[in-house]
Scaffold this active site. Structure first.
Site, PDB file in Angstrom:
ATOM      1  N   ASP A 172       0.829  -1.207   0.000  1.00  0.00           N
ATOM      2  CA  ASP A 172       0.000   0.000   0.000  1.00  0.00           C
ATOM      3  C   ASP A 172       0.859   1.251   0.000  1.00  0.00           C
ATOM      4  OD1 ASP A 172      -2.207   1.670   0.100  1.00  0.00           O
ATOM      5  OD2 ASP A 172      -2.432   1.519   2.272  1.00  0.00           O
ATOM      6  N   ASP A 195      -1.086   7.108  -9.533  1.00  0.00           N
ATOM      7  CA  ASP A 195      -1.602   6.449  -8.327  1.00  0.00           C
ATOM      8  C   ASP A 195      -1.871   4.972  -8.574  1.00  0.00           C
ATOM      9  OD1 ASP A 195      -2.678   6.287  -5.667  1.00  0.00           O
ATOM     10  OD2 ASP A 195      -4.673   6.355  -6.533  1.00  0.00           O
TER      11      ASP A 195
END
Length: 424
Positions: free
Chosen positions: A118, A296
């Site tokens: 993450d 992203d």
């Protein structure tokens, strides 16, 4: 740099959800990013706008003052595990459209754990699935740890231990050991590779927790606090189809030089891995968008501002598919589609018609129809001019090698053997 051995570590990317869920997740994430929640770029979420604009190069995280004996550190209280208000204000990793998992060793001898990678959080922890196994390198700090994600949370005790990523062995890495974890299926925890600022207030009696990437850098395992990401086309069998390179660029994965651009000065994109770019449909047309946005990995689709999206839909002749929520084109329209051209830092990256469509083999997984052609470009949800007008997500990054360089506050992109692939 020639003496540095590339430390490339394979990981798995998997599309876990149908198109409706992916769209909902991407748009919800986009709106939180536009609002400036949970910045995870290299300029830090505590910098002022003016500070961000001035300090593009040689960025270092803000030093935490050393506590004196009479002045114990007082981290902000972490929200209760599963706290609905904290979840509302956090970026989700557990419910993402694409998940990234890696095998990570903890302890000596190492126990292997499957962890979610993450970039939007920074605590590394285990114990959601496989229980933590203590060895001679395990040491409890006796401090409590508590982190809430969008639809998951964990709480437990913070340890320090040896963490092995490929051939890299990190000493005394702070890791959470969950006594309670909610919302995590098929994984043992998270490898948090966001900036250290995001750990503030998560561990008792601790100002913040050094991340694995930061510790690699300070322990001189890597020359630069950076991460390179390579993808191969997604398969449905869970095969390894991604690679993380810590500290350098794996040139065996690229077919061009890396174009590096500084983090944009435009807010709120400047809070994240934000860049300036121009997007054009076809070589001779006027740009759809000349603006700032972000790169992203946590977003699945290529999202562009509503006005640019409408222009793109008109140019391709695509219609909105009611079942999936994605744009769809006929075979004839697809045969007439042109490339999208992304101009970033003076370099033009071509995004072919094949790159603009979802892999047809995954139509049923999307909840779509066999043989239909679905596009991966979708509506960000607001018109251009917000300061975050596009998100180059996973569908874009599958065709390019990307580098996230905290030390120099820059983002890099290069072409790969898959840039012009006809796999879809």
């Amino acid at each position: 740099m020639s003496h540095v051995i590339i430390k490339s570590i394979p990981f798995t990317t998997q599309i876990k959800q149908g198109a409706r869920h992916i769209l909902a997740h991407d748009k919800a994430r986009a709106q939180k990013l536009v609002q400036g929640l949970h910045p995870h770029g290299p300029l830090g979420h505590k910098a002022t706008a003016a500070g961000r604009h001035r300090h593009h190069h040689h960025h270092k995280h803000h030093p935490v003052p050393e506590p004196t004996p009479n002045d114990p550190p007082e981290p902000a209280p972490a929200p209760p595990s599963g706290d609905p208000d904290a979840a509302k204000d956090s970026i989700d990793v557990t419910d993402a459209g694409v998940t990234y998992t890696m095998s990570v060793g903890v302890g000596s001898p190492a126990t292997q754990y499957t962890l979610l990678i993450d970039t939007g959080s920074s605590n590394t922890w285990v114990g959601a699935g496989k229980a933590y196994k203590q060895t001679s390198t395990s040491k409890s700090t006796r401090n409590s740890v508590n982190v809430t994600y969008g639809s998951g949370s964990f709480s437990g005790t913070e340890f320090t231990d040896e963490v092995t990523l490929g051939s890299l062995v990190i000493k005394n890495q702070s890791i959470g050991v969950a006594s309670k974890a909610n919302g995590f299926q098929d994984v043992d925890g998270i490898l948090g590779i966001g900036p250290v600022d995001l750990t503030e207030g998560t561990v008792s009696n601790t100002p913040n927790v050094p991340t694995v990437t930061q510790n690699m850098f300070t322990q001189k395992l890597i020359p630069t606090e950076s991460i390179g990401i390579s993808y191969e086309p997604t398969t449905s069998d869970g095969a390894l189809n991604g690679e993380l390179t810590f500290g350098s660029v794996d040139t065996s994965k690229t077919t061009s030089d890396v174009t590096f651009v500084p983090i944009t000065s435009t807010s709120p994109a400047s809070n994240y891995w934000g860049i300036d770019q121009t997007i054009s449909y076809g070589q001779d047309s006027s740009p759809l968008l000349t603006s700032s946005g972000i790169v992203d990995t946590g977003t699945t689709l290529l999202l562009i501002a509503t006005d640019a999206f409408n222009a793109y839909q008109k140019a391709t002749g695509a219609t909105l598919d009611q079942t999936t929520g994605l744009l769809t084109v006929t075979e004839e329209q697809f045969s007439n589609m042109q490339s999208l051209f992304f101009n970033i830092g003076g370099t033009t990256f071509e995004f072919t018609p094949n790159a603009q469509i979802w892999p047809r083999s995954q139509n049923s997984q999307l909840g779509g129809e066999e043989g239909k052609i679905y596009l991966i470009t979708s509506d960000l949800g607001n018109n251009s001019g917000t300061g975050l007008d596009f998100i180059n997500g996973f569908a874009f990054l599958q065709r390019f090698y990307s580098v996230y360089d905290t030390t120099n506050a820059q983002v890099g992109l290069a072409t790969t053997p898959f840039t012009n692939a006809e796999t879809n």
